[in-house]
Design a protein around this motif. Sequence first.
Motif, PDB file in Angstrom:
ATOM      1  N   SER A  78       0.849  -1.202   0.000  1.00  0.00           N
ATOM      2  CA  SER A  78       0.000   0.000   0.000  1.00  0.00           C
ATOM      3  C   SER A  78       0.880   1.245   0.000  1.00  0.00           C
ATOM      4  O   SER A  78       2.090   1.164   0.243  1.00  0.00           O
ATOM      5  N   GLY A  79       0.241   2.382  -0.209  1.00  0.00           N
ATOM      6  CA  GLY A  79       0.957   3.658  -0.113  1.00  0.00           C
ATOM      7  C   GLY A  79       1.398   3.915   1.319  1.00  0.00           C
ATOM      8  O   GLY A  79       2.459   4.500   1.562  1.00  0.00           O
ATOM      9  N   THR A  80       0.584   3.477   2.257  1.00  0.00           N
ATOM     10  CA  THR A  80       0.934   3.645   3.672  1.00  0.00           C
ATOM     11  C   THR A  80       2.218   2.870   3.981  1.00  0.00           C
ATOM     12  O   THR A  80       3.142   3.396   4.609  1.00  0.00           O
ATOM     13  N   LEU A  83       5.356   4.552   2.598  1.00  0.00           N
ATOM     14  CA  LEU A  83       5.849   5.633   3.464  1.00  0.00           C
ATOM     15  C   LEU A  83       6.520   5.058   4.718  1.00  0.00           C
ATOM     16  O   LEU A  83       7.604   5.492   5.121  1.00  0.00           O
ATOM     17  N   THR A 104      -3.827  16.664   4.227  1.00  0.00           N
ATOM     18  CA  THR A 104      -3.548  15.440   3.477  1.00  0.00           C
ATOM     19  C   THR A 104      -4.309  14.306   4.134  1.00  0.00           C
ATOM     20  O   THR A 104      -4.936  14.477   5.185  1.00  0.00           O
ATOM     21  N   PHE A 105      -4.248  13.141   3.509  1.00  0.00           N
ATOM     22  CA  PHE A 105      -4.837  11.949   4.115  1.00  0.00           C
ATOM     23  C   PHE A 105      -3.993  11.555   5.327  1.00  0.00           C
ATOM     24  O   PHE A 105      -2.776  11.743   5.340  1.00  0.00           O
ATOM     25  N   ALA A 107      -2.661   8.972   6.414  1.00  0.00           N
ATOM     26  CA  ALA A 107      -1.510   8.059   6.297  1.00  0.00           C
ATOM     27  C   ALA A 107      -0.182   8.801   6.292  1.00  0.00           C
ATOM     28  O   ALA A 107       0.810   8.310   6.845  1.00  0.00           O
ATOM     29  N   THR A 108      -0.143   9.985   5.670  1.00  0.00           N
ATOM     30  CA  THR A 108       1.122  10.728   5.539  1.00  0.00           C
ATOM     31  C   THR A 108       1.778  10.954   6.904  1.00  0.00           C
ATOM     32  O   THR A 108       3.003  10.832   7.040  1.00  0.00           O
ATOM     33  N   VAL A 149       3.492  16.487  -0.026  1.00  0.00           N
ATOM     34  CA  VAL A 149       2.419  15.657  -0.598  1.00  0.00           C
ATOM     35  C   VAL A 149       1.923  16.368  -1.855  1.00  0.00           C
ATOM     36  O   VAL A 149       1.516  17.531  -1.788  1.00  0.00           O
ATOM     37  N   ALA A 177       1.089   9.653  -3.643  1.00  0.00           N
ATOM     38  CA  ALA A 177      -0.091   8.771  -3.695  1.00  0.00           C
ATOM     39  C   ALA A 177      -1.156   9.279  -4.662  1.00  0.00           C
ATOM     40  O   ALA A 177      -1.801   8.499  -5.349  1.00  0.00           O
ATOM     41  N   PHE A 201      -4.082   2.316  -4.634  1.00  0.00           N
ATOM     42  CA  PHE A 201      -5.470   2.188  -4.208  1.00  0.00           C
ATOM     43  C   PHE A 201      -6.353   2.465  -5.438  1.00  0.00           C
ATOM     44  O   PHE A 201      -6.008   3.312  -6.263  1.00  0.00           O
ATOM     45  N   LYS A 204      -6.804   5.902  -7.226  1.00  0.00           N
ATOM     46  CA  LYS A 204      -5.653   6.721  -7.636  1.00  0.00           C
ATOM     47  C   LYS A 204      -5.528   6.742  -9.155  1.00  0.00           C
ATOM     48  O   LYS A 204      -6.145   5.945  -9.849  1.00  0.00           O
ATOM     49  N   GLY A 212      -2.238  -1.693  -3.110  1.00  0.00           N
ATOM     50  CA  GLY A 212      -0.893  -1.813  -3.671  1.00  0.00           C
ATOM     51  C   GLY A 212      -0.147  -0.506  -3.481  1.00  0.00           C
ATOM     52  O   GLY A 212      -0.752   0.550  -3.260  1.00  0.00           O
TER      53      GLY A 212
HETATM   54  C1  PLP Z   1      -1.782  11.533   0.178  1.00  0.00           C
HETATM   55  C2  PLP Z   1      -1.883  10.072   0.527  1.00  0.00           C
HETATM   56  N1  PLP Z   1      -0.855   9.484   1.144  1.00  0.00           N
HETATM   57  C3  PLP Z   1      -0.891   8.183   1.463  1.00  0.00           C
HETATM   58  C4  PLP Z   1      -1.977   7.402   1.167  1.00  0.00           C
HETATM   59  C5  PLP Z   1      -1.994   5.977   1.589  1.00  0.00           C
HETATM   60  O1  PLP Z   1      -2.143   5.090   0.521  1.00  0.00           O
HETATM   61  P1  PLP Z   1      -2.829   3.645   0.729  1.00  0.00           P
HETATM   62  O2  PLP Z   1      -4.292   3.859   0.872  1.00  0.00           O
HETATM   63  O3  PLP Z   1      -2.475   2.893  -0.507  1.00  0.00           O
HETATM   64  O4  PLP Z   1      -2.234   3.057   1.946  1.00  0.00           O
HETATM   65  C6  PLP Z   1      -3.067   7.976   0.502  1.00  0.00           C
HETATM   66  C7  PLP Z   1      -4.240   7.155   0.164  1.00  0.00           C
HETATM   67  O5  PLP Z   1      -5.356   7.574   0.126  1.00  0.00           O
HETATM   68  C8  PLP Z   1      -3.026   9.354   0.183  1.00  0.00           C
HETATM   69  O6  PLP Z   1      -4.048   9.951  -0.450  1.00  0.00           O
END
Ligand code: PLP
Length: 403
Positions: A78-80, A83, A104-105, A107-108, A149, A177, A201, A204, A212
Amino acid sequence: MTKEPKFDCIGKNSGKSPVNNIPPLDLTQQYQQIQTEVEQSVLEVLSSGRYIGGATVANFEQQFADYIGTTHSISCNSGTDALYLTLRALNIGPGDEVITTPFTFIATAEVLSLAGATPVFVDIDESFNLDVNQVEAAITPKTKAIIPVHLFGRPVPMTQLMAIATAHNLYVIEDCAQATGATWNNQRIGSIGHVGCFSFFPTKNLGACGDGGAVTTNDPAIAAQIRMLKEHGSKVRYVHDEVGVNSRLDALQAAILSIKLRHLDAWNQGRALVAARYHQLLQPLNDIIAPPETPGGQTVWNQYTIRVRIEGQTDASVRDHLRGQLQERGISSMVYYPLPLHLQPVFASLGYQPGHLPAAERAADEVLSLPMFPELTLDQQQQVVYGLKDCLLAKAAVGFLRS
Ligand SMILES: Cc1ncc(COP(=O)(O)O)c(C=O)c1O
């Protein structure tokens, strides 16, 4: 006392049930374009018996690195994870500060806490991105990295940010992301900082049919460290050097992503066309502020996010009511993000208060993301904008703001 928004829609569709449903995003149309290719490659993976790792994943990693313009791309879950693995690989942890945006979301910044580091939030500018002019003032002896971001598909001014990072010997971890394919100064984002972190995701620009992510870098040592950490801290099977995680992109997702990657530029061009039409259609609406241009970079429009500022005033309840009125007409819209990260309960211990980061707080009260996907038609966009116009024309809205 809670203010009850009084305004209502006027115009030909007012009070009527929705004539059309316009979703924020429609992935079924994209799937139809590539259905034959995708189904064939999925069947190939299924009959190969190799579902994790192997050539399918390795090929996608190479294709993605070539596309972004880096020597390495390491896929993950995942993007999470992209990071988190990056922070671990760069040894960023307890006692370290990392500068990032509050808009931002989650997760950042969540990954910073997971790694034991401290998020330091710097306010945004009118483009919704980190205000690069305010970054230097937030640097302390504890600062280890900056996470810009590229929000909504818009690149952060990377030339200026990299100059600041170089002067202070800081890592730059790009959170890409929402911006796969965007460029800054003709260079793809994700290849400018020390590391780029991507999410696949499904919503995206390059989305899998599940979760992924990937990390991109030109640094072989960072790449090797991330590969080791994502495989339970192991370079040699059953020998574990560090505490790692299980973060793998499976072969089915890799096969699908390889196909989608070939279409990404065309889809991003489709998004650019949709954005250009919105710009034009929205021009006559005084109470709507369209997203600004990006001099120096190319935006890939993961979201088309307007600001609702009726008679120059910011009011989240008016924005939310407008959103409800649009929904009654079958027009979906989203609020990314209603509460900036510095005011999230999870970060209360950091001590931020309302008013500390006014631009992010104002954005949270004003933003409205309109339907955005490459296949959105002019007719649908006209319905979105006519819907907005009808709602905004209601004189009661102004009365509400003045009451
Ligand atoms: C700016 C940002 N960073 C990180 C993420 C995390 O990605 P993931 O949902 O694949 O874990 C997202 C996902 O929405 C995001 O929008």
